[in-house]
Design a protein around this motif. Structure first.
Motif, short mmCIF file in Angstrom:
data_model
loop_
_atom_site.label_atom_id
_atom_site.label_comp_id
_atom_site.label_asym_id
_atom_site.label_seq_id
_atom_site.Cartn_x
_atom_site.Cartn_y
_atom_site.Cartn_z
N GLU A 167 -19.62 -26.63 22.35
CA GLU A 167 -18.76 -27.79 22.22
C GLU A 167 -18.52 -28.35 23.62
O GLU A 167 -18.10 -27.63 24.52
N LYS B 126 -25.78 -34.28 21.55
CA LYS B 126 -24.36 -34.32 21.18
C LYS B 126 -24.23 -34.96 19.81
O LYS B 126 -24.66 -36.09 19.60
N SER C 7 -29.24 -38.86 12.91
CA SER C 7 -28.20 -37.83 12.76
C SER C 7 -26.89 -38.24 13.41
O SER C 7 -25.99 -37.42 13.53
N ASN C 8 -26.80 -39.49 13.84
CA ASN C 8 -25.62 -39.97 14.57
C ASN C 8 -25.33 -39.05 15.75
O ASN C 8 -24.22 -38.57 15.93
N ILE D 225 -17.05 -32.20 21.35
CA ILE D 225 -18.20 -32.70 20.59
C ILE D 225 -19.19 -31.55 20.37
O ILE D 225 -19.66 -30.94 21.34
N LEU E 10 -22.31 -36.79 17.32
CA LEU E 10 -21.12 -37.63 17.38
C LEU E 10 -20.29 -37.58 16.12
O LEU E 10 -19.07 -37.74 16.17
N SER E 11 -20.91 -37.38 14.98
CA SER E 11 -20.16 -37.16 13.73
C SER E 11 -21.05 -36.39 12.76
O SER E 11 -22.26 -36.52 12.77
N ILE E 12 -20.39 -35.57 11.98
CA ILE E 12 -21.15 -34.72 11.03
C ILE E 12 -21.00 -35.27 9.64
O ILE E 12 -20.02 -35.77 9.23
#
Length: 89
Positions: free
Chosen positions: A30, A85, A67-68, A34, A87-89
């Motif tokens: 992390e 990195k 995958s953003n 992130i 950015l959102s899952i």
């Protein structure tokens, strides 16, 4: 998530095929809150501005977009580092 796996797979394949490396480190960590993936090899490296053959690096960039995620590829005489990195899952 499959695209993130494929990025790791492509990075491993490129390292083994082109860098002459014997060890590759993959870390899930992390960074500033992130979720990130860090892939490091200590191979011969390459000039990222002069890569023209194959589309492995381009595929990794496209998969990160899908995958953003953000991808940063750095390389030099002391090896290659790929940081992804999510950015959102």
């Amino acid at each position: 998530m499959l695209n993130l796996f494929r990025i790791i797979q492509e990075a491993l394949q490129n390292s083994v095929k082109h860098s002459g490396v014997k060890n590759i480190d993959i870390k899930f960590l992390e960074i500033e809150g992130i979720p990130s993936i860090l892939i490091v090899d200590v191979g011969k490296g390459f000039d990222t501005s002069k890569v023209t053959d194959g589309n492995g690096l381009e595929n990794m960039k496209k998969r990160s977009e899908l995958s953003n995620a953000e991808i940063k590829i750095t390389s030099g005489h002391d090896g290659t580092t790929i940081l992804v990195k999510v950015l959102s899952i």
